[in-house]
Design a protein around this motif. Structure first.
Motif, PDB file in Angstrom:
ATOM      1  N   LYS A  96      50.825  85.346 -22.207  1.00 47.57           N
ATOM      2  CA  LYS A  96      50.458  84.078 -22.863  1.00 47.57           C
ATOM      3  C   LYS A  96      49.665  84.355 -24.133  1.00 47.57           C
ATOM      4  CE  LYS A  96      50.872  80.135 -22.201  1.00 47.57           C
ATOM      5  NZ  LYS A  96      51.830  79.218 -22.889  1.00 47.57           N
ATOM      6  N   LEU A  97      48.756  85.325 -24.085  1.00 49.92           N
ATOM      7  CA  LEU A  97      47.986  85.662 -25.281  1.00 49.92           C
ATOM      8  C   LEU A  97      48.905  86.188 -26.383  1.00 49.92           C
ATOM      9  CD1 LEU A  97      44.838  87.304 -23.649  1.00 49.92           C
ATOM     10  CD2 LEU A  97      45.091  84.972 -24.534  1.00 49.92           C
ATOM     11  N   PHE A  98      49.884  86.992 -26.020  1.00 48.60           N
ATOM     12  CA  PHE A  98      50.861  87.485 -26.990  1.00 48.60           C
ATOM     13  C   PHE A  98      51.604  86.316 -27.638  1.00 48.60           C
ATOM     14  CE2 PHE A  98      55.248  88.730 -27.948  1.00 48.60           C
ATOM     15  CZ  PHE A  98      55.014  89.702 -28.915  1.00 48.60           C
ATOM     16  N   GLU A  99      52.054  85.359 -26.812  1.00 45.34           N
ATOM     17  CA  GLU A  99      52.739  84.160 -27.339  1.00 45.34           C
ATOM     18  C   GLU A  99      51.890  83.428 -28.367  1.00 45.34           C
ATOM     19  OE1 GLU A  99      53.824  81.137 -24.502  1.00 45.34           O
ATOM     20  OE2 GLU A  99      54.915  82.599 -23.297  1.00 45.34           O
ATOM     21  N   MET A 100      50.588  83.366 -28.104  1.00 43.85           N
ATOM     22  CA  MET A 100      49.677  82.621 -28.978  1.00 43.85           C
ATOM     23  C   MET A 100      49.144  83.486 -30.122  1.00 43.85           C
ATOM     24  SD  MET A 100      47.582  80.104 -26.390  1.00 43.85           S
ATOM     25  CE  MET A 100      46.746  81.386 -25.479  1.00 43.85           C
ATOM     26  N   GLN A 101      49.619  84.744 -30.207  1.00 46.93           N
ATOM     27  CA  GLN A 101      49.180  85.685 -31.245  1.00 46.93           C
ATOM     28  C   GLN A 101      47.675  85.954 -31.181  1.00 46.93           C
ATOM     29  OE1 GLN A 101      51.451  87.396 -33.546  1.00 46.93           O
ATOM     30  NE2 GLN A 101      52.528  86.747 -31.717  1.00 46.93           N
ATOM     31  N   ILE A 102      47.185  86.125 -29.957  1.00 51.17           N
ATOM     32  CA  ILE A 102      45.785  86.469 -29.716  1.00 51.17           C
ATOM     33  C   ILE A 102      45.755  87.926 -29.275  1.00 51.17           C
ATOM     34  CG2 ILE A 102      43.769  86.033 -28.259  1.00 51.17           C
ATOM     35  CD1 ILE A 102      44.705  83.093 -28.083  1.00 51.17           C
ATOM     36  N   ASN A 103      44.952  88.740 -29.958  1.00 46.67           N
ATOM     37  CA  ASN A 103      44.884  90.167 -29.687  1.00 46.67           C
ATOM     38  C   ASN A 103      43.746  90.486 -28.713  1.00 46.67           C
ATOM     39  OD1 ASN A 103      45.680  92.916 -30.123  1.00 46.67           O
ATOM     40  ND2 ASN A 103      43.808  93.170 -31.315  1.00 46.67           N
ATOM     41  N   ILE A 104      44.069  91.230 -27.652  1.00 39.69           N
ATOM     42  CA  ILE A 104      43.047  91.693 -26.712  1.00 39.69           C
ATOM     43  C   ILE A 104      42.389  92.930 -27.306  1.00 39.69           C
ATOM     44  CG2 ILE A 104      42.599  92.603 -24.407  1.00 39.69           C
ATOM     45  CD1 ILE A 104      45.188  91.105 -23.512  1.00 39.69           C
ATOM     46  N   GLU A 105      41.066  92.871 -27.490  1.00 37.99           N
ATOM     47  CA  GLU A 105      40.336  94.009 -28.048  1.00 37.99           C
ATOM     48  C   GLU A 105      39.626  94.835 -26.986  1.00 37.99           C
ATOM     49  OE1 GLU A 105      37.851  92.490 -31.194  1.00 37.99           O
ATOM     50  OE2 GLU A 105      39.567  92.549 -32.574  1.00 37.99           O
ATOM     51  N   ASP A 106      39.222  94.184 -25.907  1.00 41.19           N
ATOM     52  CA  ASP A 106      38.556  94.890 -24.814  1.00 41.19           C
ATOM     53  C   ASP A 106      38.813  94.094 -23.540  1.00 41.19           C
ATOM     54  OD1 ASP A 106      37.062  96.733 -23.438  1.00 41.19           O
ATOM     55  OD2 ASP A 106      35.159  96.263 -24.398  1.00 41.19           O
ATOM     56  N   ILE A 107      38.912  94.796 -22.431  1.00 38.20           N
ATOM     57  CA  ILE A 107      39.222  94.125 -21.172  1.00 38.20           C
ATOM     58  C   ILE A 107      38.539  94.855 -20.024  1.00 38.20           C
ATOM     59  CG2 ILE A 107      41.349  95.445 -20.941  1.00 38.20           C
ATOM     60  CD1 ILE A 107      42.616  93.005 -19.582  1.00 38.20           C
ATOM     61  N   SER A 108      38.026  94.083 -19.095  1.00 40.29           N
ATOM     62  CA  SER A 108      37.428  94.621 -17.880  1.00 40.29           C
ATOM     63  C   SER A 108      37.886  93.744 -16.731  1.00 40.29           C
ATOM     64  CB  SER A 108      35.899  94.596 -17.992  1.00 40.29           C
ATOM     65  OG  SER A 108      35.320  94.998 -16.778  1.00 40.29           O
ATOM     66  N   GLN A 109      38.328  94.374 -15.662  1.00 41.23           N
ATOM     67  CA  GLN A 109      38.757  93.599 -14.506  1.00 41.23           C
ATOM     68  C   GLN A 109      38.373  94.331 -13.238  1.00 41.23           C
ATOM     69  OE1 GLN A 109      41.639  93.950 -12.183  1.00 41.23           O
ATOM     70  NE2 GLN A 109      41.771  96.085 -12.763  1.00 41.23           N
ATOM     71  N   THR A 110      38.143  93.552 -12.205  1.00 41.37           N
ATOM     72  CA  THR A 110      37.815  94.124 -10.903  1.00 41.37           C
ATOM     73  C   THR A 110      38.248  93.157  -9.816  1.00 41.37           C
ATOM     74  OG1 THR A 110      36.079  95.218  -9.620  1.00 41.37           O
ATOM     75  CG2 THR A 110      35.465  93.184 -10.751  1.00 41.37           C
ATOM     76  N   ILE A 111      38.326  93.661  -8.621  1.00 37.38           N
ATOM     77  CA  ILE A 111      38.605  92.824  -7.457  1.00 37.38           C
ATOM     78  C   ILE A 111      37.412  92.953  -6.533  1.00 37.38           C
ATOM     79  CG2 ILE A 111      40.117  92.450  -5.475  1.00 37.38           C
ATOM     80  CD1 ILE A 111      42.364  93.682  -7.258  1.00 37.38           C
ATOM     81  N   MET A 112      36.804  91.812  -6.213  1.00 40.64           N
ATOM     82  CA  MET A 112      35.646  91.784  -5.326  1.00 40.64           C
ATOM     83  C   MET A 112      36.016  90.963  -4.093  1.00 40.64           C
ATOM     84  SD  MET A 112      32.536  91.219  -8.067  1.00 40.64           S
ATOM     85  CE  MET A 112      32.866  89.477  -8.174  1.00 40.64           C
ATOM     86  N   GLN A 113      36.208  91.640  -2.959  1.00 43.31           N
ATOM     87  CA  GLN A 113      36.553  90.987  -1.702  1.00 43.31           C
ATOM     88  C   GLN A 113      37.672  89.963  -1.873  1.00 43.31           C
ATOM     89  OE1 GLN A 113      33.103  89.621   0.409  1.00 43.31           O
ATOM     90  NE2 GLN A 113      32.060  91.576   0.186  1.00 43.31           N
TER      91      GLN A 113
END
Length: 89
Positions: free
Chosen positions: A22-39
Motif C-alpha cells: 500500500k505504501l508503494f502504491e501511494m509512493q511513500i518510502n519506508i526509511e526505517d522499520i521495526s517490528q516484533t511479535i509480543m504474545q
C-alpha cells in the motif's frame, strides 16, 4: 515530509507485505522499520518519507485506516513533528 506509521493487531500472515505494498502504491518510502511479535500481537513502527506522494496527508491516513480494517489491524500515520511532540519528556 517525514511521518511515523504504526501497525498493531493480532499476528497474521502477510501484514508486512500488505502494508508495504500500500505504501508503494501511494509512493511513500519506508526509511526505517521495526517490528516484533509480543504474545501473538504484531507491532510495527516505520519512519517514512511522504514527499513523493501526490496524496494529501488526510487521504494517506484514510487509505491506511481502510487497509487496517481490511486486514484486522490498527494502522495510524502521524507527522514526525507531532509524533515527537507527543513523546517528548
Amino acid at each position: 515530509m517525514k511521518a511515523i506509521i504504526s501497525v498493531i493487531g493480532e499476528d497474521r500472515l502477510g501484514v508486512i507485505a500488505k502494508v508495504s505494498g500500500k505504501l508503494f502504491e501511494m509512493q511513500i518510502n519506508i526509511e526505517d522499520i521495526s517490528q516484533t511479535i509480543m504474545q501473538n500481537y504484531f507491532t510495527m513502527i516505520m519512519m517514512v518519507d511522504t514527499s513523493k506522494s501526490k496524496l494529501p496527508f488526510n487521504e494517506m491516513a484514510s487509505q491506511l485506516k481502510t487497509l487496517g480494517e481490511e486486514i484486522g489491524m490498527d494502522i495510524r500515520i502521524q507527522s514526525e513533528s507531532i509524533f515527537n511532540a507527543m513523546h517528548k519528556i
